[in-house]
Design a protein around this motif. Structure first.
Motif, PDB file in Angstrom:
ATOM      1  N   GLN A  98     -38.849  89.262 135.762  1.00  0.00           N
ATOM      2  CA  GLN A  98     -38.386  90.505 134.552  1.00  0.00           C
ATOM      3  C   GLN A  98     -37.111  90.726 134.440  1.00  0.00           C
ATOM      4  OE1 GLN A  98     -40.856  93.220 133.851  1.00  0.00           O
ATOM      5  NE2 GLN A  98     -40.072  94.487 131.585  1.00  0.00           N
ATOM      6  N   LEU A  99     -36.723  91.206 135.606  1.00  0.00           N
ATOM      7  CA  LEU A  99     -34.851  91.531 136.071  1.00  0.00           C
ATOM      8  C   LEU A  99     -33.841  90.168 136.019  1.00  0.00           C
ATOM      9  CD1 LEU A  99     -32.866  93.334 137.578  1.00  0.00           C
ATOM     10  CD2 LEU A  99     -33.952  93.210 138.881  1.00  0.00           C
ATOM     11  N   ASN A 100     -34.690  89.318 136.606  1.00  0.00           N
ATOM     12  CA  ASN A 100     -33.727  88.337 136.724  1.00  0.00           C
ATOM     13  C   ASN A 100     -33.382  87.380 135.161  1.00  0.00           C
ATOM     14  OD1 ASN A 100     -33.479  87.843 138.877  1.00  0.00           O
ATOM     15  ND2 ASN A 100     -35.409  86.408 139.658  1.00  0.00           N
ATOM     16  N   THR A 105     -29.317  87.384 130.989  1.00  0.00           N
ATOM     17  CA  THR A 105     -29.109  87.588 129.278  1.00  0.00           C
ATOM     18  C   THR A 105     -27.818  88.676 129.177  1.00  0.00           C
ATOM     19  OG1 THR A 105     -31.140  88.954 128.555  1.00  0.00           O
ATOM     20  CG2 THR A 105     -29.623  89.434 127.279  1.00  0.00           C
ATOM     21  N   LEU A 106     -27.540  89.098 130.258  1.00  0.00           N
ATOM     22  CA  LEU A 106     -26.437  90.434 130.887  1.00  0.00           C
ATOM     23  C   LEU A 106     -25.882  89.446 131.667  1.00  0.00           C
ATOM     24  CD1 LEU A 106     -27.986  93.136 131.530  1.00  0.00           C
ATOM     25  CD2 LEU A 106     -27.539  93.251 129.376  1.00  0.00           C
ATOM     26  N   SER A 107     -25.454  88.556 131.850  1.00  0.00           N
ATOM     27  CA  SER A 107     -24.640  87.571 133.176  1.00  0.00           C
ATOM     28  C   SER A 107     -24.188  87.909 134.031  1.00  0.00           C
ATOM     29  CB  SER A 107     -23.818  87.248 131.699  1.00  0.00           C
ATOM     30  OG  SER A 107     -23.663  86.102 130.592  1.00  0.00           O
ATOM     31  N   LEU A 108     -25.441  88.326 134.342  1.00  0.00           N
ATOM     32  CA  LEU A 108     -25.525  89.344 135.589  1.00  0.00           C
ATOM     33  C   LEU A 108     -25.945  88.521 136.652  1.00  0.00           C
ATOM     34  CD1 LEU A 108     -26.130  92.970 134.781  1.00  0.00           C
ATOM     35  CD2 LEU A 108     -23.541  92.218 135.196  1.00  0.00           C
ATOM     36  N   SER A 109     -25.426  88.638 137.587  1.00  0.00           N
ATOM     37  CA  SER A 109     -26.435  88.016 139.395  1.00  0.00           C
ATOM     38  C   SER A 109     -26.829  89.064 140.004  1.00  0.00           C
ATOM     39  CB  SER A 109     -25.013  87.359 140.505  1.00  0.00           C
ATOM     40  OG  SER A 109     -25.893  86.789 141.453  1.00  0.00           O
ATOM     41  N   PRO A 110     -28.408  88.637 139.581  1.00  0.00           N
ATOM     42  CA  PRO A 110     -29.365  89.321 140.284  1.00  0.00           C
ATOM     43  C   PRO A 110     -28.572  89.748 141.696  1.00  0.00           C
ATOM     44  CG  PRO A 110     -30.791  87.027 139.686  1.00  0.00           C
ATOM     45  CD  PRO A 110     -29.414  86.890 139.628  1.00  0.00           C
ATOM     46  N   ASP A 111     -28.236  88.705 142.724  1.00  0.00           N
ATOM     47  CA  ASP A 111     -27.590  89.364 143.578  1.00  0.00           C
ATOM     48  C   ASP A 111     -26.955  90.849 144.041  1.00  0.00           C
ATOM     49  OD1 ASP A 111     -28.767  86.802 144.528  1.00  0.00           O
ATOM     50  OD2 ASP A 111     -26.547  85.996 144.638  1.00  0.00           O
TER      51      ASP A 111
END
Length: 265
Positions: A98-100, A105-111
């Motif tokens: 869900q977080l990934n 969607t937000l164009s963010l890297s989960p890292d």
């Protein structure tokens, strides 16, 4: 005697027929203390600048501005000394998925979230959501009020302060996991809530009480982040010396269950 009766009539009138403003606010008389409670948005849109002239007049007449925290200092409340194990060892697979998906969607890297505490991840996601809705910190209501108060050499009183707020977040159970889970679960509801609060400032504030608001916190989180803080703020406001005050707190603290105005009355 006549003066006392007149003051009593004024207070009764203010209770039965509260002043209506073009921004979310209400006046409360506590003996010889007059509070103008304004429902702030900590990040605002460009259209929220400048502040309403009437609100600035309230500030000019006030002896002090009361805010949750003075956020004009510029220092980041986050530190890099709170490093945690990777998220894959701390979260269930479905929550990570869900977080990934949200990061995509937000164009963010989960890292960027991998070793952060859960409460900090939640706040960073909420800030990203606000920015996507066009909100920016420099247009926040309390930020603008703080600048205006400092320009006018008004006294500033903090109800909490940044250090207290961070300590509260760090005290959340499971390192703030409930806050992260609520942020993910109620993502779209929270967006609608932000848009509602924006409309309170740009269009019209709510006129009927009580205001029905969607629930975006679990019961335990609501107690910690809303109800308990409102009760603590009530004690601080009741202890104020004689004078006039503009009080700017998050708009949600003025509405809903156990709201601050109801506790004061």
């Amino acid at each position: 005697m006549r003066r006392s009766l007149w003051q009593s009539l004024q207070q009764l009138t203010a209770t039965l027929f509260p002043a209506r403003y073009s921004w979310p606010a209400m006046d409360i008389q506590l003996g010889n203390r007059r509070l103008h409670l304004a429902g702030s948005i900590h990040m605002g849109t460009r259209d929220m600048q400048p502040l309403p002239a009437g609100l600035l007049r309230q500030l000019n007449k006030a002896d002090a501005l009361i805010v949750e925290a003075d956020i004009t200092q510029g220092a980041s409340p986050f530190t890099n000394d709170d490093v945690h194990p990777p998220l894959e060892t701390r979260l269930d697979a479905d929550v990570i998925h869900q977080l990934n998906a949200l990061c995509d969607t937000l164009s963010l890297s989960p890292d960027i979230f991998d070793t952060l505490p859960f409460w900090q991840i939640a706040l960073m996601l909420q800030a990203q959501q606000a920015q996507r809705l066009g909100l920016r910190p420099q247009y926040g209501i309390d930020y603008q009020l703080l600048l205006a108060a400092k320009s006018a050499n008004k006294r500033i009183i903090e109800l909490e302060g940044p250090d207290t707020q961070i300590a509260l977040l760090k005290s959340l159970p499971q390192d703030g996991l409930p806050l992260l889970l609520d942020t993910l679960e109620h993502w779209h509801t929270n967006a609608r809530l932000l848009q509602t609060m924006i409309s309170w400032w740009l269009d019209a504030p709510p006129k009927q009480q009580p205001v029905a608001l969607p629930t975006t916190f679990s019961s335990e989180l609501n107690d910690t982040l809303m109800r308990n803080r409102n009760q603590h703020w009530r004690e601080l406001l009741l202890a104020l010396p004689k004078g006039r005050y503009v009080v700017a707190v998050g708009a949600l603290h003025l509405y809903g269950d156990d709201n601050l105005p109801a506790l004061l009355k």
